[in-house]
Write an enzyme that holds these catalytic residues in place. Structure first.
Site, mmCIF file in Angstrom:
data_model
loop_
_atom_site.group_PDB
_atom_site.id
_atom_site.type_symbol
_atom_site.label_atom_id
_atom_site.label_comp_id
_atom_site.label_asym_id
_atom_site.label_seq_id
_atom_site.Cartn_x
_atom_site.Cartn_y
_atom_site.Cartn_z
ATOM 1 N N GLU A 65 9.934 -6.956 9.576
ATOM 2 C CA GLU A 65 9.810 -7.375 8.176
ATOM 3 C C GLU A 65 11.115 -7.260 7.407
ATOM 4 O O GLU A 65 11.451 -8.137 6.627
ATOM 5 C CB GLU A 65 8.763 -6.505 7.458
ATOM 6 C CG GLU A 65 7.347 -6.922 7.683
ATOM 7 C CD GLU A 65 6.370 -6.017 6.951
ATOM 8 O OE1 GLU A 65 5.419 -6.541 6.383
ATOM 9 O OE2 GLU A 65 6.552 -4.782 6.946
ATOM 10 N N HIS A 125 2.198 -5.580 32.044
ATOM 11 C CA HIS A 125 1.551 -6.874 32.321
ATOM 12 C C HIS A 125 2.323 -8.042 31.733
ATOM 13 O O HIS A 125 1.729 -9.039 31.320
ATOM 14 C CB HIS A 125 0.105 -6.834 31.815
ATOM 15 C CG HIS A 125 -0.677 -5.728 32.432
ATOM 16 N ND1 HIS A 125 -1.118 -5.769 33.738
ATOM 17 C CD2 HIS A 125 -1.041 -4.513 31.952
ATOM 18 C CE1 HIS A 125 -1.743 -4.628 34.020
ATOM 19 N NE2 HIS A 125 -1.709 -3.855 32.955
ATOM 20 N N CYS A 138 3.473 -15.946 -5.772
ATOM 21 C CA CYS A 138 3.806 -16.441 -7.101
ATOM 22 C C CYS A 138 3.429 -15.433 -8.175
ATOM 23 O O CYS A 138 2.464 -14.688 -8.039
ATOM 24 C CB CYS A 138 3.025 -17.717 -7.383
ATOM 25 S SG CYS A 138 3.280 -19.003 -6.184
ATOM 26 N N LYS A 179 7.232 -3.091 10.750
ATOM 27 C CA LYS A 179 8.194 -2.631 9.733
ATOM 28 C C LYS A 179 9.591 -3.134 10.089
ATOM 29 O O LYS A 179 10.320 -3.622 9.244
ATOM 30 C CB LYS A 179 8.239 -1.101 9.619
ATOM 31 C CG LYS A 179 7.083 -0.435 8.950
ATOM 32 C CD LYS A 179 7.029 -0.578 7.458
ATOM 33 C CE LYS A 179 6.292 -1.778 6.981
ATOM 34 N NZ LYS A 179 4.914 -1.948 7.070
ATOM 35 N N ASN A 215 -0.743 -20.112 -10.240
ATOM 36 C CA ASN A 215 -0.805 -19.413 -8.945
ATOM 37 C C ASN A 215 -2.047 -19.905 -8.223
ATOM 38 O O ASN A 215 -3.077 -20.137 -8.856
ATOM 39 C CB ASN A 215 -0.958 -17.899 -9.137
ATOM 40 C CG ASN A 215 0.325 -17.239 -9.580
ATOM 41 O OD1 ASN A 215 1.340 -17.898 -9.742
ATOM 42 N ND2 ASN A 215 0.268 -15.936 -9.778
ATOM 43 N N GLY A 216 -1.976 -20.018 -6.901
ATOM 44 C CA GLY A 216 -3.146 -20.447 -6.131
ATOM 45 C C GLY A 216 -2.919 -21.820 -5.532
ATOM 46 O O GLY A 216 -1.784 -22.308 -5.491
ATOM 47 N N TRP A 255 6.389 -19.039 -4.923
ATOM 48 C CA TRP A 255 6.500 -18.838 -3.477
ATOM 49 C C TRP A 255 5.915 -20.109 -2.873
ATOM 50 O O TRP A 255 4.717 -20.365 -2.971
ATOM 51 C CB TRP A 255 5.693 -17.605 -3.067
ATOM 52 C CG TRP A 255 5.874 -17.150 -1.667
ATOM 53 C CD1 TRP A 255 6.908 -16.394 -1.180
ATOM 54 C CD2 TRP A 255 4.981 -17.357 -0.562
ATOM 55 N NE1 TRP A 255 6.711 -16.141 0.153
ATOM 56 C CE2 TRP A 255 5.548 -16.716 0.565
ATOM 57 C CE3 TRP A 255 3.765 -18.021 -0.399
ATOM 58 C CZ2 TRP A 255 4.940 -16.710 1.817
ATOM 59 C CZ3 TRP A 255 3.155 -18.025 0.849
ATOM 60 C CH2 TRP A 255 3.741 -17.380 1.945
ATOM 61 N N ARG A 262 7.020 -9.111 -5.616
ATOM 62 C CA ARG A 262 5.925 -9.801 -4.948
ATOM 63 C C ARG A 262 6.429 -10.832 -3.937
ATOM 64 O O ARG A 262 5.677 -11.275 -3.078
ATOM 65 C CB ARG A 262 5.046 -10.512 -5.969
ATOM 66 C CG ARG A 262 4.338 -9.562 -6.908
ATOM 67 C CD ARG A 262 3.712 -10.309 -8.053
ATOM 68 N NE ARG A 262 2.677 -11.207 -7.592
ATOM 69 C CZ ARG A 262 1.381 -10.906 -7.582
ATOM 70 N NH1 ARG A 262 0.985 -9.743 -7.980
ATOM 71 N NH2 ARG A 262 0.494 -11.782 -7.169
ATOM 72 N N GLU A 314 2.600 -0.972 13.982
ATOM 73 C CA GLU A 314 3.109 -0.839 12.612
ATOM 74 C C GLU A 314 4.626 -0.604 12.624
ATOM 75 O O GLU A 314 5.356 -1.158 11.794
ATOM 76 C CB GLU A 314 2.361 0.303 11.903
ATOM 77 C CG GLU A 314 2.808 0.606 10.480
ATOM 78 C CD GLU A 314 2.711 -0.567 9.503
ATOM 79 O OE1 GLU A 314 2.132 -1.600 9.847
ATOM 80 O OE2 GLU A 314 3.253 -0.436 8.394
ATOM 81 N N LYS A 321 4.425 -9.827 -1.226
ATOM 82 C CA LYS A 321 3.711 -8.553 -1.253
ATOM 83 C C LYS A 321 2.220 -8.773 -1.124
ATOM 84 O O LYS A 321 1.516 -8.022 -0.468
ATOM 85 C CB LYS A 321 4.043 -7.830 -2.571
ATOM 86 C CG LYS A 321 3.345 -6.498 -2.756
ATOM 87 C CD LYS A 321 3.900 -5.463 -1.814
ATOM 88 C CE LYS A 321 3.157 -4.150 -1.864
ATOM 89 N NZ LYS A 321 3.301 -3.421 -0.591
HETATM 90 C C1 G6P Z 1 1.352 -9.238 3.130
HETATM 91 C C2 G6P Z 1 2.324 -8.085 2.951
HETATM 92 C C3 G6P Z 1 2.001 -6.983 3.954
HETATM 93 C C4 G6P Z 1 0.552 -6.561 3.806
HETATM 94 C C5 G6P Z 1 -0.395 -7.744 3.981
HETATM 95 C C6 G6P Z 1 -1.827 -7.374 3.620
HETATM 96 O O1 G6P Z 1 1.616 -9.893 4.308
HETATM 97 O O2 G6P Z 1 3.660 -8.527 3.113
HETATM 98 O O3 G6P Z 1 2.838 -5.874 3.710
HETATM 99 O O4 G6P Z 1 0.265 -5.588 4.752
HETATM 100 O O5 G6P Z 1 -0.009 -8.798 3.104
HETATM 101 O O6 G6P Z 1 -1.875 -7.056 2.257
HETATM 102 P P1 G6P Z 1 -2.987 -6.202 1.580
HETATM 103 O O7 G6P Z 1 -2.651 -6.205 0.113
HETATM 104 O O8 G6P Z 1 -4.287 -6.886 1.867
HETATM 105 O O9 G6P Z 1 -2.950 -4.831 2.163
#
Ligand code: G6P
Length: 613
Positions: free
Chosen positions: A493, A509, A2, A490, A101-102, A75, A27, A486, A608
């Site tokens: 996502e 396994h 949010c 990616k 927010n929250g 969100w 975000r 990672e 984000k």
């Molecule tokens: C969210 C984002 C990810 C990020 C993760 C941790 O899930 O979509 O891209 O890696 O949060 O965020 P941070 O700000 O703690 O690195």
């Protein structure tokens, strides 16, 4: 997550608020809304979907006028993605509107109480409950104005909040407050722009008031005051906003993710600048100096994070044991905080986070601190919550990251964790020569990434060959096992292709059962300790018909006999290699998303910065 933008001043609020909401779009959100007060009282517009839909709705309404207003991107947490559930929420009695927010944790019991007192609710949200509580307490005839009603309501709630509230009966006042969710009040001339993120402020103000937890700000066009929720006056803390507008604009790039992938060489140079003293073989990290002795004597390091930051923290675990010879372990913050962890004497906890706001990471940090650990932060966003709550830390200095799929923050986190490991290693047992040699190689990493970026076109071509496949595996060993994780993250996502990342040996396994004719399997197969073992794993995949895409070291001809496609990277010291091997995987994911027609910078369902558990 949010986003909040609010304005009080002398300009029309609507265009300013819409511009702010657009800056917060990165975000992640699923609906948006805006409210302003004018001669006709309080007016509200909301829409499901993008800010563009809200703009269309505003046009239908003929615009909302007024120079005091609040706006929000939501969100969904409590209640589905509907127009009704979008913020701002309003009461039925006083023309009070609220954005939030929250999460209000005790919203259910508060709602029951308010219902018993005759209030009716229009939505399923926790936010409406908070708005209604403020409205219920609002009693201007008996001295409870908007500020006092907000203070009183916040004394009753449990949970996290950043809020902005306006009321048509007090059309020249805005009240904001925060606990656990970020909120800044930008100071313009005769105007204030309130936002959950500096990117929505910097076009209008270069200074901002930072609010501590449990503080409330009352803003008018003539000035402001900050108090605690118990109405004790506070002296405000003003910070300089250091972000440049250019840094958060796309420039000539099509997407923020691509821009940030290409920014990595320069971002890493900035991250390393002034921190590597090769003459002494010493890393200079001002943020750790006061704790150097404690770090040297520490017995155990726990790294904790979520998402991409967890993958860099996993590499940190390898680096700390390998270079600094300190027992280290890495754990999801969300698991660590609830498993009653044992924290021995002389333990250090390292919270890794781009935003510095991730709720789970913050909670894990609190848990470890309460149990006596020394706390460090490896954070990108200056002044965010985690660095304010750690004993010491190191900022990434890679600049604002807007793309939801994290890229330059990952390489920055690995660079910083490498420096922290060398900082400790050199003060423990590593020779100045060995340390200086690694530093010299670390300084060359930005050039190596530049070289990988020149192969972008080839990466796009290879991606196109396999992009129709719905299941992918990413495999690596040692330092590049987290890189494989990672790479898979990616791809899922932003392209929504199902992908799994794991240690190459683990494939045998279970996951090997998935491999069928033509399944793409990406191996990180650069030269290193376990190169031969990786080749054996490649053979196992080939024997079952899988198509191997290998990330390999330039000049490696052997790999061409085994892999369908090879993505070459420059030769690099193994412990530094993830910063280089991850780059082709970032580009692969980017091209896959483009080829599948997805919005790279606004992936579905993702946020984000995740400020809820
Ligand atoms: C969210 C984002 C990810 C990020 C993760 C941790 O899930 O979509 O891209 O890696 O949060 O965020 P941070 O700000 O703690 O690195």
């Amino acid at each position: 997550m949010c986003g909040i933008v609010a304005y009080i001043g002398n300009k029309p609020a609507q265009p300013l608020l819409i511009e702010g909401l657009k800056r917060l779009e990165y975000r992640g959100y699923d609906s948006a809304g805006l409210a302003a007060i004018n001669g006709n009282g309080l007016q509200i517009a909301k829409a499901v979907g993008r800010v563009a839909n809200l703009e269309a709705e505003l046009e239908t309404l003929g615009g909302i006028h007024g120079s005091i207003g609040i706006a929000h991107t939501r969100w969904a947490t409590h209640g589905g993605v509907t127009k009704e559930n979008a913020h701002p929420h309003r009461d039925h009695d006083h023309g009070i509107a609220l954005i939030h927010n929250g999460i209000i944790e005790n919203y259910a019991s508060l709602r029951k109480l308010l219902e018993e007192k005759g209030h009716q609710f229009d939505t399923e949200t926790d936010t409406e409950v908070l708005g209604m509580l403020i409205s219920h307490l609002y009693d201007p005839d008996n001295g409870v104005d908007l500020e006092k009603a907000v203070q009183a309501a916040l004394r009753e709630v449990r949970g996290a909040y950043a809020i902005a509230v306006i009321c048509e009966k007090e059309p020249d006042v805005m009240v904001c407050a925060r606990k656990g969710s970020p909120l800044l009040v930008g100071i313009g001339s005769g105007e204030y722009i309130v936002a959950s993120d500096p990117s929505a402020i910097i076009a209008h103000a270069s200074q901002a008031i930072t609010l501590d937890d449990y503080s409330v700000a009352r803003l008018t066009r003539d000035g402001f005051r900050t108090t605690t929720v118990d109405n004790v006056e506070l002296s405000p803390k003003v910070m300089q906003l250091e972000m440049d507008l250019e840094e958060i604009e796309l420039g000539s790039f099509e997407h923020y993710m691509l821009k940030e992938i290409y920014e990595q060489p320069e971002a890493l140079r900035r991250c390393l600048r002034g921190r590597l003293d090769e003459n002494e073989g010493k890393v200079v990290l001002g943020g750790l100096n006061a704790y150097a002795q404690e770090l040297v004597k520490s017995r155990r390091v726990i790294l904790t994070a979520q998402g991409t930051a967890l993958h860099s923290a996993m590499i940190g675990e390898y680096l700390l044991e390998d270079l600094a010879k300190i027992p280290a372990e890495c754990e999801y913050a969300s698991e660590f905080r609830y498993r009653n962890p044992l924290i021995e004497d002389r333990s250090v906890v390292v919270a890794v986070s781009q935003s510095g706001e991730t709720a789970d990471t913050l909670a894990a940090l609190h848990e470890a601190k309460d149990r006596g650990a020394l706390s460090l932060g490896v954070i990108n966003v200056v002044g965010s919550t985690i660095p304010r709550e750690t004993d010491a830390g190191v900022y990434l200095r890679v600049g604002p990251e807007i793309g939801v799929a994290s890229t330059k923050a990952f390489t920055g986190q690995v660079a910083v964790l490498t420096m922290i490991s060398l900082f400790m290693a050199r003060r423990r047992m590593m020779s100045p020569e060995a340390s200086a040699r690694l530093m010299a190689e670390l300084k060359r990493v930005p050039d190596m990434i530049e070289q990988v970026l020149t192969t972008d076109k080839r990466i796009a071509e290879i991606t196109a060959k396999y992009v129709h496949r719905d299941n992918w595996l990413f495999l690596g060993r040692g330092y590049n096992y987290p890189t494989a994780m990672e790479g898979a993250l990616k791809l899922k996502e932003i392209s929504y292709i199902h992908a799994e990342g794991m240690p190459a040996a683990e494939m045998k396994h279970g996951p090997i059962a998935l491999i069928d004719e033509g399944m793409p399997v990406v191996f990180i197969a650069n030269q290193g300790n376990q190169y031969d073992k990786v080749l054996s794993n490649i053979e196992e995949v080939r024997a079952r018909g899988g198509h191997v895409i290998a990330v390999a070291t330039e000049g490696d001809k052997q790999i061409e006999t085994l892999a369908e496609d090879v993505l070459y990277v420059p030769a690099v010291e193994e412990c530094l290699s993830p910063m280089v091997t991850v780059v082709p995987l970032q580009l692969l994911a980017y091209h896959a998303a483009l080829l599948r027609g997805h919005d790279v910078d606004k992936p579905r369902n993702l946020a984000k910065s995740v400020t809820v558990e």
